[in-house]
Design an enzyme around this catalytic site. Structure first.
Site, mmCIF file in Angstrom:
data_model
loop_
_atom_site.group_PDB
_atom_site.id
_atom_site.type_symbol
_atom_site.label_atom_id
_atom_site.label_comp_id
_atom_site.label_asym_id
_atom_site.label_seq_id
_atom_site.Cartn_x
_atom_site.Cartn_y
_atom_site.Cartn_z
ATOM 1 N N GLY A 15 45.342 35.616 58.481
ATOM 2 C CA GLY A 15 45.492 34.750 59.645
ATOM 3 C C GLY A 15 44.617 33.514 59.496
ATOM 4 O O GLY A 15 44.470 32.973 58.403
ATOM 5 N N SER A 19 43.514 33.117 55.634
ATOM 6 C CA SER A 19 44.175 32.066 54.856
ATOM 7 C C SER A 19 43.139 31.085 54.297
ATOM 8 O O SER A 19 43.303 30.555 53.198
ATOM 9 C CB SER A 19 45.214 31.333 55.710
ATOM 10 O OG SER A 19 44.606 30.793 56.860
ATOM 11 N N LYS A 107 33.654 42.715 64.182
ATOM 12 C CA LYS A 107 32.526 43.057 65.069
ATOM 13 C C LYS A 107 32.839 44.253 65.956
ATOM 14 O O LYS A 107 31.971 45.056 66.249
ATOM 15 C CB LYS A 107 32.123 41.866 65.915
ATOM 16 C CG LYS A 107 33.234 41.300 66.772
ATOM 17 C CD LYS A 107 33.020 39.818 67.007
ATOM 18 C CE LYS A 107 34.340 39.100 67.068
ATOM 19 N NZ LYS A 107 34.632 38.198 66.010
ATOM 20 N N VAL A 134 29.165 38.050 63.214
ATOM 21 C CA VAL A 134 28.327 37.475 64.274
ATOM 22 C C VAL A 134 28.042 36.007 63.982
ATOM 23 O O VAL A 134 27.545 35.666 62.909
ATOM 24 C CB VAL A 134 26.988 38.232 64.406
ATOM 25 C CG1 VAL A 134 26.151 37.641 65.533
ATOM 26 C CG2 VAL A 134 27.216 39.718 64.653
ATOM 27 N N GLY A 136 29.882 33.392 63.318
ATOM 28 C CA GLY A 136 30.694 32.643 62.350
ATOM 29 C C GLY A 136 29.949 32.204 61.111
ATOM 30 O O GLY A 136 29.467 33.037 60.347
ATOM 31 N N GLU A 192 42.168 32.529 73.481
ATOM 32 C CA GLU A 192 43.411 33.194 73.128
ATOM 33 C C GLU A 192 44.293 33.361 74.362
ATOM 34 O O GLU A 192 43.823 33.211 75.486
ATOM 35 C CB GLU A 192 43.097 34.562 72.505
ATOM 36 C CG GLU A 192 42.410 34.404 71.155
ATOM 37 C CD GLU A 192 42.055 35.742 70.529
ATOM 38 O OE1 GLU A 192 42.905 36.643 70.563
ATOM 39 O OE2 GLU A 192 40.940 35.879 70.016
ATOM 40 N N ASP A 203 33.383 40.508 73.437
ATOM 41 C CA ASP A 203 33.090 39.982 72.102
ATOM 42 C C ASP A 203 31.578 39.779 71.933
ATOM 43 O O ASP A 203 30.991 40.220 70.945
ATOM 44 C CB ASP A 203 33.851 38.660 71.913
ATOM 45 C CG ASP A 203 33.466 37.949 70.644
ATOM 46 O OD1 ASP A 203 34.046 38.270 69.589
ATOM 47 O OD2 ASP A 203 32.576 37.081 70.683
ATOM 48 N N LYS A 207 28.667 41.742 69.470
ATOM 49 C CA LYS A 207 27.709 41.032 68.623
ATOM 50 C C LYS A 207 26.273 41.386 69.005
ATOM 51 O O LYS A 207 25.411 41.541 68.138
ATOM 52 C CB LYS A 207 27.945 39.524 68.737
ATOM 53 C CG LYS A 207 29.281 39.100 68.115
ATOM 54 C CD LYS A 207 29.674 37.691 68.538
ATOM 55 C CE LYS A 207 30.973 37.245 67.854
ATOM 56 N NZ LYS A 207 31.500 35.985 68.431
#
Lengths: 430, 430
Positions: A15, A19, A107, A134, A136, A192, A203, A207
């Site tokens: 995704g 990618s 995560k 965690v 990015g 999203e 989320d 983390k």
């Protein structure tokens, strides 16, 4: 010194992040080979719908048979970017069984099942790396696990969810309400279609569980993390924060108790002073403070999400896993020897900002102040504004246990002279 | 899983940092053992004057015979905190010969002799770790070498010398001149009795050489780094910076050329906008920006010096070296495969802020502007102020090669209508 035998990598999921991982493995192939000491070959890419075009990935590498790819026997490293619990968990375990190391950004799975995954890696002498799980692109887990391995971390406090930071930043800068800001975030791709995991704090809580576990060398489960999202934050809260020289951020806070014998982990919106470095973290950026005994206060800042930034973290881990495959040795495994209990939210010591709608008559402020005192909560400032028989009391407390603060709020709600509690928010970062 | 055989550590130097390393090895002994998988034992401390009391270090461990300690045959890791070239270099090589790994904070030695040291470590299968050599407690080298190992770093820009940042910060906040601010820094222990290494930029230049080498996978020698200190920075420069919404910082800047085929490294004072995150780095703190292709812009912030913070970085490396000793495997060695040439300062593309004292008569501004144009330097803004027949021109240029900019300044100096060039400073951070 570059070996001839290429290391083989299986990519699960292609995704937004996957990618980019595939792209960078191609464009940076020479650099990766030089840095690892051997070429790295993308041996296969498992996706749900192989018919869908995958930019840059050779069609013969694409398969829908993830288990077959992982188990084919010659894979050195499996990069898991499917997310969620299953089939990711089964595939990671299959990877260890097949002798591969694993790099993941998952995560949710780590927060739920970290100890079992670490044990499986250990059992097979394999690596489990997860920097991308965690914050990015921000190197955060490696510094915590390795650079600070000789220090004692007391606190980790930061903005670890880009979606909610974008929404709160928009509310702050435009005066928009939560709904409007969420719509904008969705339109721009920062949220999203179903934003629940982000806006309800799931989320960030995952983390926080991972960060607390690593920072304090103990196990912290997702259920141990107190969690509040941002859906209840109003434009009035933000305006009220601004009045006290603060802004509102969704923070993940992991703390060691002062006596060192327990830890806490929590995610909730909080007011922080505008002069605090976290206050100036805009849009979808992330930033994390780490406080350690000897190192003092460190800050890490950067893009917390996005395909390329997250892929950068994945590739850093991939290089480490490949180097270990070639040279022997393993990256750090789970470190949970401290086995500290996780205290409930009630024992967290923090400050409250409370807005009360009260009857506008003499003595109400004194009545309310008595309630605070009865619960052992000391008041820092009170601001009273009134019109048309209604008054508003804005109270900021000194530090007190969360249980005492919420007990105070409950008692205030029961008072005849208090018509309502307009907002409650914790105050951090001082 | 904790092994019984203790790992033995020789500590060379027991000053501000060394004494903190010794202290933390004692107070954190249990944690270190759990994290490494074996106890760590301080086997000896070599100092120049053993008679001097060493708080916390058992007297029988103290020796003046550093070579004897390193060579006694049972040392697993040598921690070198003597600094300077000799005897540090000889002792580090003796450590490798004796089969030990090395942790050092010696930026001068690494900047001068890094490749030879890395080769010696490689030859003996030993580790050479040096996180503490750059930016004190801030995890910076490990993230660059490992977390970003799959990315392409294009720029490293930061404040890497605490002494000069303290001095410039005082000049900024109090309006003091350089001399007065230096006196205050000395009185408070932020500057050494002989401050040359800091204020002339030698310390920052050594760090820039190390950072550039790691970031670009190439060799950068100390002599390759363009170096200007802060001794010429005046209160007027700082006031002038303030007028354009800037402040003055001593920056270390390592850049990959746009065509990717060469790199530059430099240390000099520069004006940066007040809104830039580096502008708010106060006192003796350090902060470093890293820009990479995939990761984007990352920032690392924390205490850049001091005994305990630097000791934290040393201990992180010590844990890594000990883990490798136990489990096999090695940390990353030198990575200089890219072998990029280092371009001279003249090829750096930057902006200038220039203050000129000129004759106050019509046409002078036009004359000066022609000189800029003749050298291919485009002007961003000009501000002219005049009194009593003297005028001041303040020119800020667009980006141009440094050689064109300094050629412009030379030509301006030769003009009859220009009485003097009051100040020249580069503008960065936009």
């Amino acid at each position: 010194m570059v070996s001839d035998r290429p290391l083989k990598v299986a990519l699960l999921g292609c995704g937004v992040v996957g990618s980019q991982v595939a792209r960078l493995m191609t464009t940076h192939a020479d650099d990766l080979a030089a840095r690892i000491g051997a070429p790295v070959e993308l041996a296969g890419v498992a996706v749900r719908r192989p018919a869908k075009a995958r930019g840059g990935v050779a069609p013969h590498l694409v398969t829908s048979d993830a288990a077959g790819l992982v188990g084919r026997g010659d894979i050195d490293v499996v990069v898991e970017l499917i997310g969620g619990i299953e089939p990711a968990r089964g595939l990671i375990n299959a990877a260890f069984d097949a002798g591969a190391s694993v790099v993941t950004a998952n995560k949710a799975l780590l927060a739920q099942d970290g100890p079992a995954l670490h044990a499986a890696a250990e059992e097979h002498g394999a690596d489990l790396y997860f920097e991308a799980a965690v914050a990015g692109a921000i190197p955060l887990l490696r510094p915590l696990r390795e650079s600070l391995a000789g220090d004692k971390v007391n606190r980790v406090l930061g903005i670890v969810n880009g979606t909610t930071n974008f929404i709160l930043d928009r509310m702050e800068s435009s005066g928009a309400g939560y709904g409007e800001a969420l719509e904008e975030a969705t339109a721009l791709g920062y949220a999203e279609a179903d934003p629940t995991a982000d806006v309800e704090g799931f989320d960030a809580a995952a983390k926080a569980a991972i960060l607390a576990g690593i920072a304090f060398h103990t196990r912290v489960r997702l259920d141990d993390v107190h969690r509040e999202g941002i859906t209840e934050v109003t434009a009035a809260d933000i305006a009220s924060a601004r009045k006290m020289g603060c802004t509102v951020k969704l923070l993940a806070i992991c703390e060691r108790a002062e006596d060192g014998r327990s830890v806490t982990a929590r995610v909730h919106p909080a007011m922080i002073p505008l002069g605090h470095p976290l206050a100036s973290v805009r849009e979808a950026y992330n930033a994390v403070f780490v406080e350690a005994d000897a190192a003092g206060q460190l800050m890490f800042y950067g893009p917390g999400a996005g395909g390329a930034p997250t892929a950068s973290a994945v590739l850093g881990d991939l290089v480490a896993a490949c180097r270990n495959k070639l040279g022997g040795g393993r990256g750090p495994g789970e470190s949970a020897y401290a086995a500290l209990p996780v205290s409930p939210m009630g024992e967290v010591v923090t400050r409250y900002h409370i807005s009360l709608d009260v009857v506008d008559k003499p003595g109400v402020l004194a009545q309310c102040a008595t309630v605070f005192a009865d619960h052992g909560v000391s008041i820092d400032t009170v601001r009273q504004t009134g019109k048309d028989g209604e008054a508003q009391l804005v109270v900021v407390t000194h530090r007190a246990p969360d249980a005492a603060l919420s007990g105070t709020v409950e008692a205030l709600r029961r008072m005849d002279t208090v018509h309502g509690v307009a907002s409650i928010m914790r105050v951090e970062g001082e």
